[in-house]
Scaffold this motif. Structure first.
Motif, PDB file in Angstrom:
ATOM      1  N   VAL A  55       2.908  -2.863   6.013  1.00  0.00           N
ATOM      2  CA  VAL A  55       3.342  -4.200   5.625  1.00  0.00           C
ATOM      3  C   VAL A  55       2.654  -5.253   6.496  1.00  0.00           C
ATOM      4  N   GLY A  56       2.549  -4.982   7.795  1.00  0.00           N
ATOM      5  CA  GLY A  56       1.871  -5.921   8.680  1.00  0.00           C
ATOM      6  C   GLY A  56       0.420  -6.114   8.307  1.00  0.00           C
ATOM      7  N   GLU A  57      -0.267  -5.016   7.990  1.00  0.00           N
ATOM      8  CA  GLU A  57      -1.677  -5.103   7.592  1.00  0.00           C
ATOM      9  C   GLU A  57      -1.839  -5.911   6.313  1.00  0.00           C
ATOM     10  N   LEU A  58      -1.022  -5.604   5.306  1.00  0.00           N
ATOM     11  CA  LEU A  58      -1.147  -6.294   4.032  1.00  0.00           C
ATOM     12  C   LEU A  58      -0.765  -7.772   4.142  1.00  0.00           C
ATOM     13  N   ALA A  59       0.274  -8.057   4.915  1.00  0.00           N
ATOM     14  CA  ALA A  59       0.696  -9.451   5.083  1.00  0.00           C
ATOM     15  C   ALA A  59      -0.365 -10.267   5.812  1.00  0.00           C
ATOM     16  N   THR A  60      -1.069  -9.632   6.744  1.00  0.00           N
ATOM     17  CA  THR A  60      -2.113 -10.326   7.496  1.00  0.00           C
ATOM     18  C   THR A  60      -3.335 -10.594   6.636  1.00  0.00           C
ATOM     19  N   ARG A  61      -3.651  -9.678   5.746  1.00  0.00           N
ATOM     20  CA  ARG A  61      -4.917  -9.744   5.022  1.00  0.00           C
ATOM     21  C   ARG A  61      -4.822 -10.283   3.594  1.00  0.00           C
ATOM     22  N   SER A  62      -3.611 -10.388   3.045  1.00  0.00           N
ATOM     23  CA  SER A  62      -3.488 -10.771   1.641  1.00  0.00           C
ATOM     24  C   SER A  62      -2.425 -11.845   1.434  1.00  0.00           C
ATOM     25  N   THR A  63      -2.856 -13.003   0.977  1.00  0.00           N
ATOM     26  CA  THR A  63      -1.914 -14.065   0.629  1.00  0.00           C
ATOM     27  C   THR A  63      -1.050 -13.655  -0.550  1.00  0.00           C
ATOM     28  N   ASP A  64      -1.650 -12.952  -1.525  1.00  0.00           N
ATOM     29  CA  ASP A  64      -0.890 -12.485  -2.685  1.00  0.00           C
ATOM     30  C   ASP A  64       0.243 -11.564  -2.259  1.00  0.00           C
ATOM     31  N   PHE A  65      -0.034 -10.703  -1.296  1.00  0.00           N
ATOM     32  CA  PHE A  65       1.013  -9.804  -0.820  1.00  0.00           C
ATOM     33  C   PHE A  65       2.114 -10.596  -0.101  1.00  0.00           C
ATOM     34  N   ARG A  66       1.738 -11.508   0.792  1.00  0.00           N
ATOM     35  CA  ARG A  66       2.730 -12.274   1.554  1.00  0.00           C
ATOM     36  C   ARG A  66       3.678 -13.027   0.626  1.00  0.00           C
ATOM     37  N   TYR A 119      -5.125  -0.550  -2.036  1.00  0.00           N
ATOM     38  CA  TYR A 119      -6.105  -0.706  -3.111  1.00  0.00           C
ATOM     39  C   TYR A 119      -5.793  -1.954  -3.935  1.00  0.00           C
ATOM     40  N   THR A 120      -4.526  -2.161  -4.263  1.00  0.00           N
ATOM     41  CA  THR A 120      -4.134  -3.282  -5.116  1.00  0.00           C
ATOM     42  C   THR A 120      -4.432  -4.621  -4.469  1.00  0.00           C
ATOM     43  N   PHE A 121      -4.125  -4.751  -3.178  1.00  0.00           N
ATOM     44  CA  PHE A 121      -4.212  -6.063  -2.536  1.00  0.00           C
ATOM     45  C   PHE A 121      -5.486  -6.299  -1.726  1.00  0.00           C
ATOM     46  N   LEU A 122      -6.180  -5.224  -1.354  1.00  0.00           N
ATOM     47  CA  LEU A 122      -7.336  -5.401  -0.478  1.00  0.00           C
ATOM     48  C   LEU A 122      -8.662  -5.032  -1.124  1.00  0.00           C
ATOM     49  N   ASP A 123      -8.639  -4.588  -2.385  1.00  0.00           N
ATOM     50  CA  ASP A 123      -9.867  -4.177  -3.059  1.00  0.00           C
ATOM     51  C   ASP A 123      -9.962  -4.894  -4.401  1.00  0.00           C
ATOM     52  N   GLU A 124     -10.993  -5.681  -4.591  1.00  0.00           N
ATOM     53  CA  GLU A 124     -11.175  -6.432  -5.841  1.00  0.00           C
ATOM     54  C   GLU A 124     -11.282  -5.505  -7.047  1.00  0.00           C
ATOM     55  N   ASP A 125     -11.697  -4.263  -6.817  1.00  0.00           N
ATOM     56  CA  ASP A 125     -11.823  -3.321  -7.928  1.00  0.00           C
ATOM     57  C   ASP A 125     -10.492  -3.094  -8.629  1.00  0.00           C
ATOM     58  N   SER A 126      -9.388  -3.327  -7.939  1.00  0.00           N
ATOM     59  CA  SER A 126      -8.074  -3.112  -8.552  1.00  0.00           C
ATOM     60  C   SER A 126      -7.846  -4.046  -9.738  1.00  0.00           C
ATOM     61  N   ASP A 152       3.221  -6.887  -8.483  1.00  0.00           N
ATOM     62  CA  ASP A 152       4.668  -7.071  -8.331  1.00  0.00           C
ATOM     63  C   ASP A 152       5.366  -5.732  -8.141  1.00  0.00           C
ATOM     64  N   THR A 153       4.955  -4.752  -8.927  1.00  0.00           N
ATOM     65  CA  THR A 153       5.574  -3.431  -8.850  1.00  0.00           C
ATOM     66  C   THR A 153       5.324  -2.782  -7.505  1.00  0.00           C
ATOM     67  N   ALA A 154       4.103  -2.873  -7.016  1.00  0.00           N
ATOM     68  CA  ALA A 154       3.769  -2.266  -5.730  1.00  0.00           C
ATOM     69  C   ALA A 154       4.616  -2.844  -4.609  1.00  0.00           C
ATOM     70  N   VAL A 155       4.763  -4.160  -4.580  1.00  0.00           N
ATOM     71  CA  VAL A 155       5.546  -4.793  -3.517  1.00  0.00           C
ATOM     72  C   VAL A 155       7.021  -4.433  -3.644  1.00  0.00           C
ATOM     73  N   ALA A 156       7.528  -4.403  -4.872  1.00  0.00           N
ATOM     74  CA  ALA A 156       8.937  -4.056  -5.066  1.00  0.00           C
ATOM     75  C   ALA A 156       9.225  -2.632  -4.609  1.00  0.00           C
ATOM     76  N   ILE A 157       8.297  -1.713  -4.840  1.00  0.00           N
ATOM     77  CA  ILE A 157       8.467  -0.339  -4.376  1.00  0.00           C
ATOM     78  C   ILE A 157       8.477  -0.279  -2.855  1.00  0.00           C
ATOM     79  N   LEU A 158       7.552  -1.003  -2.221  1.00  0.00           N
ATOM     80  CA  LEU A 158       7.509  -1.026  -0.760  1.00  0.00           C
ATOM     81  C   LEU A 158       8.769  -1.658  -0.182  1.00  0.00           C
TER      82      LEU A 158
END
Length: 294
Positions: free
Chosen positions: A205-216, A163-170, A182-188
């Motif tokens: 992690v693979g899905e988020l890294a592929t789809r989100s520059t912010d996550f990577r 939700y945080t990285f793939l949905d603009e509503d976040s 930052d908190t979400a990534v640190a928890i993961l």
């Protein structure tokens, strides 16, 4: 996940965050890269440069507790980072599966007694999540607070990280989105260190890294954190801004799961908004009675 690369990148990233004055050393000579030199860390930890260089290349298997403690002190690791280092060492030893409690599968469902406990919490939202940040169960007020996340989830179980990285509503739900991200990534990252063989974590992690520059970008920082307490800001579509204190607790009866409780300061605007949210949920029937499994 490759344990050796995790060790290498974690230690080098912590070393890069320090400068000589942070650890009481003189800044001598030109530095090709930011941070302390390996030799400086080795001297602070009381080990040879060759030995520390071997560890930073990922060879943590068989390292003693005293050496790990010395490295943690030399790198000025906080409690979360120190725990992460020890988890990486256990994984390198191949002992992680023996030391960690048995994990719950994706089909986990709340016990009736847990449902009763969650339903009994009426003053604020309460939720249960796992280390992958799947939202597994809530009380009615927690369900109402996270209504958008449930409604917009592509699967049966909402996931805070997706939700945080793939949905603009976040960005609407989390007014301080950068801190939430930052908190979400640190928890993961912390969870990945605890259980490096979790296939579902690999997939996430693979899905988020592929789809989100912010996550990577955040994932590459290797930041970690422990469960704790603090204050978070939310913006709900029905009642507006909510400033809520929270406490997060590891569930001893359900290893790997975390219970988070939220509360508003008494008589504050957030307390009134939270009460209104509870009334709306009760009168509209948007939230059914009982703890809701994600």
């Amino acid at each position: 996940m490759d344990n050796r690369s995790e060790v290498r990148e974690f230690l080098s990233s912590r070393r890069a965050k320090l400068v000589p004055r942070d650890v009481g050393l003189p800044d001598v000579g030109q530095r090709r890269v930011p941070g302390l030199r390996r030799g400086e860390v080795a001297a602070l930890a009381g080990v040879s440069v060759e030995y520390y260089s071997k560890l930073e290349r990922g060879a943590l298997g068989g390292v003693s507790t005293s050496v790990l403690d010395a490295i943690a002190r030399a790198l000025r690791l906080d409690d979360a980072e120190r725990s992460h280092l020890f988890n990486l060492a256990r994984a390198a030893d191949g002992t992680t599966s023996m030391l960690r409690p048995r994990r719950r599968s994706r089909s986990w469902a709340p016990r009736p007694s847990l449902t009763w406990v969650l339903d009994g919490i009426t003053g604020g939202p309460a939720l249960v999540r796992n280390g992958r940040m799947d939202l597994l169960a809530t009380n009615p007020l927690g369900r109402a607070m996270h209504a958008s996340l449930y409604e917009r989830s592509p699967g049966q179980v909402p996931n805070f990280a997706r939700y945080t990285f793939l949905d603009e509503d976040s960005h609407r739900f989390y007014p301080d989105w950068d801190t939430a991200a930052d908190t979400a990534v640190a928890i993961l990252r912390t969870e990945a260190g605890r259980d490096p063989h979790d296939a579902l974590m690999h997939d996430l992690v693979g899905e988020l890294a592929t789809r989100s520059t912010d996550f990577r970008r955040r994932w590459s920082s290797h930041d970690v954190r422990l469960h704790g307490a603090g204050t978070k800001m939310f913006h709900h579509t029905a009642v507006g801004d909510l400033e809520l204190a929270y406490e997060s607790l590891d569930m001893v009866s359900d290893p790997g799961l975390t219970l988070t409780l939220y509360a508003a300061e008494p008589a504050s605007p957030s307390a009134h908004a939270l009460a209104l949210l509870g009334s709306l949920a009760a009168t509209t029937g948007h939230v059914e009675s009982g703890a809701h499994q994600g």
